[in-house]
Design an enzyme around this catalytic site. Structure first.
Site, PDB file in Angstrom:
ATOM      1  N   HIS A 159       0.824  -1.223   0.000  1.00 34.09           N
ATOM      2  CA  HIS A 159       0.000   0.000   0.000  1.00 34.09           C
ATOM      3  C   HIS A 159       0.855   1.269   0.000  1.00 34.09           C
ATOM      4  O   HIS A 159       0.307   2.365  -0.121  1.00 34.09           O
ATOM      5  CB  HIS A 159      -0.930   0.023   1.211  1.00 34.09           C
ATOM      6  CG  HIS A 159      -1.975  -1.042   1.202  1.00 34.09           C
ATOM      7  ND1 HIS A 159      -2.833  -1.231   0.144  1.00 34.09           N
ATOM      8  CD2 HIS A 159      -2.297  -1.991   2.124  1.00 34.09           C
ATOM      9  CE1 HIS A 159      -3.641  -2.247   0.412  1.00 34.09           C
ATOM     10  NE2 HIS A 159      -3.333  -2.729   1.592  1.00 34.09           N
ATOM     11  N   ASP A 194      -2.864 -10.553  -2.461  1.00 29.85           N
ATOM     12  CA  ASP A 194      -3.366 -10.097  -1.171  1.00 29.85           C
ATOM     13  C   ASP A 194      -4.876  -9.814  -1.255  1.00 29.85           C
ATOM     14  O   ASP A 194      -5.399  -9.514  -2.330  1.00 29.85           O
ATOM     15  CB  ASP A 194      -2.617  -8.821  -0.774  1.00 29.85           C
ATOM     16  CG  ASP A 194      -2.842  -8.387   0.656  1.00 29.85           C
ATOM     17  OD1 ASP A 194      -2.000  -8.703   1.507  1.00 29.85           O
ATOM     18  OD2 ASP A 194      -3.870  -7.725   0.920  1.00 29.85           O
ATOM     19  N   HIS A 196      -6.321  -7.216  -0.240  1.00 27.87           N
ATOM     20  CA  HIS A 196      -6.481  -5.804  -0.585  1.00 27.87           C
ATOM     21  C   HIS A 196      -5.702  -5.464  -1.849  1.00 27.87           C
ATOM     22  O   HIS A 196      -4.612  -6.000  -2.082  1.00 27.87           O
ATOM     23  CB  HIS A 196      -5.986  -4.915   0.560  1.00 27.87           C
ATOM     24  CG  HIS A 196      -6.602  -5.221   1.880  1.00 27.87           C
ATOM     25  ND1 HIS A 196      -6.055  -6.140   2.766  1.00 27.87           N
ATOM     26  CD2 HIS A 196      -7.710  -4.736   2.479  1.00 27.87           C
ATOM     27  CE1 HIS A 196      -6.812  -6.201   3.854  1.00 27.87           C
ATOM     28  NE2 HIS A 196      -7.820  -5.362   3.702  1.00 27.87           N
ATOM     29  N   ASP A 283      -4.314 -12.851   3.617  1.00 28.26           N
ATOM     30  CA  ASP A 283      -5.536 -12.356   4.239  1.00 28.26           C
ATOM     31  C   ASP A 283      -6.778 -12.590   3.398  1.00 28.26           C
ATOM     32  O   ASP A 283      -7.886 -12.234   3.807  1.00 28.26           O
ATOM     33  CB  ASP A 283      -5.420 -10.871   4.604  1.00 28.26           C
ATOM     34  CG  ASP A 283      -4.762 -10.028   3.534  1.00 28.26           C
ATOM     35  OD1 ASP A 283      -4.376 -10.585   2.486  1.00 28.26           O
ATOM     36  OD2 ASP A 283      -4.613  -8.822   3.749  1.00 28.26           O
TER      37      ASP A 283
END
Length: 352
Positions: A159, A194, A196, A283
């Protein structure tokens, strides 16, 4: 045998709390994550090496100098001005095209994209060590030590953009690893699995044709990071066509994820990637506290198996994946199926 990299300095950072729906909540990106993941490495019998210190140059190849100065100096500046024990912004700019702020609060708002990336006294030390972990893994593969390596990076990085932290991430380890591989390989792909979207990675390479960025993730219309990760985002300028997003509906499981992965692997093959960085988030698990997707341990095994078919130099960089009953099992299943003993077993250097 695949080699793993990890530094104990990566355990020093603990952001403690962030804001969720207006309430202060514990940050799930805790040192315990790394300890749990290390049990999977031990179960696999991987050699674990302490990364070498490659200095700032590989990091500065991805991140702005002003941002790196901020990460190293903001904590003492914040404390000297009477700030709290954690650097957390209370204001953000509409854009970042104006003058650079002098005030510590302005700098924090300029460089910290949300409240999930607080800075403590030890944050830089851990983030720096995490990036060195990725650099050592990438150089081990790039310089012929083995066909693949695993970097247990913590805190994660995908990120973080060139000048902005966010989502528990400070330095973009996957991007740094990819740039290291570019020293040898003309075409590098970053495959982000991931939960996200890897918005920082997308931002860094969005106008470049030499690094193909691909991200499979929960649909940002309903999930963090919200503003990036739609299928229509395909790159800009020279990078048009070299960014691919595969957003999945919330609750999607093995079938949907693996179908998207098949499309991504085809795109990597069409790109003609000479080397690959896998931004390995765990995740997407059905047991992860974020609860966005529902991939099973068997699903992670199939993900590892499919990525292993790429048969090119590969650096696996740990991204998300939070404390759950299957966190270690998911990593074990992925690495086992990918093939921890795959391909080239020549070693160029011993553990440090």
């Amino acid at each position: 045998m695949m080699r793993a990299y990890f530094s104990d300095d990566q355990l020093r950072h603990h952001g403690k709390t962030f804001i969720v729906a207006g309430e202060k909540k514990p940050i799930p990106e805790v040192p315990e994550r790394a300890e749990i993941l290390r049990t999977a490495i031990a179960r696999l019998g991987l050699e674990v090496c302490t990364p070498s210190d490659a200095g700032m140059a590989p990091i500065a190849a991805i991140h702005d100098t002003r941002y790196l100065d901020f990460l190293q100096t903001i904590y003492p500046e914040w404390i000297a001005a009477g700030g709290s024990e954690l650097v957390i912004p209370n204001i953000h700019p509409f854009d970042r095209n104006g003058p650079y702020p002098r005030h510590h609060a302005g700098k924090a708002g300029f460089h910290l994209g949300d409240t999930s990336c607080p800075i403590s006294e030890t944050t830089w030390q851990s983030a720096y060590a995490s990036s060195q972990t990725a650099i050592s893994a990438a150089r081990h593969v790039r310089d012929g030590g083995a066909q693949s390596a695993y970097a247990l990076c913590r805190p994660p990085g995908h990120h973080a953009s060139s000048n902005l932290a966010g989502g528990f991430c400070y330095l973009n380890n996957s991007a740094i690893a990819a740039q290291e591989l570019r020293e040898k390989y003309d075409r590098v792909a970053i495959l982000d699995v991931d939960l996200h979207h890897g918005n920082g990675t997308q931002h860094i390479f969005y106008e470049r044709p030499d690094v193909l960025t691909l991200s499979i993730h929960a649909d940002p219309m309903d999930f963090y990071p919200f503003f990036w990760g739609n299928a229509e985002e395909i790159g800009a300028k020279d990078g048009v066509g070299f960014n691919k997003n595969y957003p999945l509906a919330l609750g999607s499981g093995d079938t949907e994820f693996l179908a998207a992965l098949d499309r991504a692997i085809t795109a990597i093959a069409d790109f003609g990637a000479d080397a690959v960085v896998v931004a390995l988030g765990l995740d997407a698990s059905r047991d992860d506290p974020f609860g966005g997707l529902t991939v099973s341990p068997d699903g992670f095994s199939k993900i590892g198996e499919k990525i292993g078919t790429l048969s090119c130099p590969t650096v696996i960089v740990q991204e998300g994946g939070y404390v759950s009953v299957t966190l270690a099992e998911n990593l074990y299943q992925f690495l086992s199926a990918f093939g921890v003993t795959n391909k080239n077993t020549t070693l160029s250097e011993g553990p440090k």
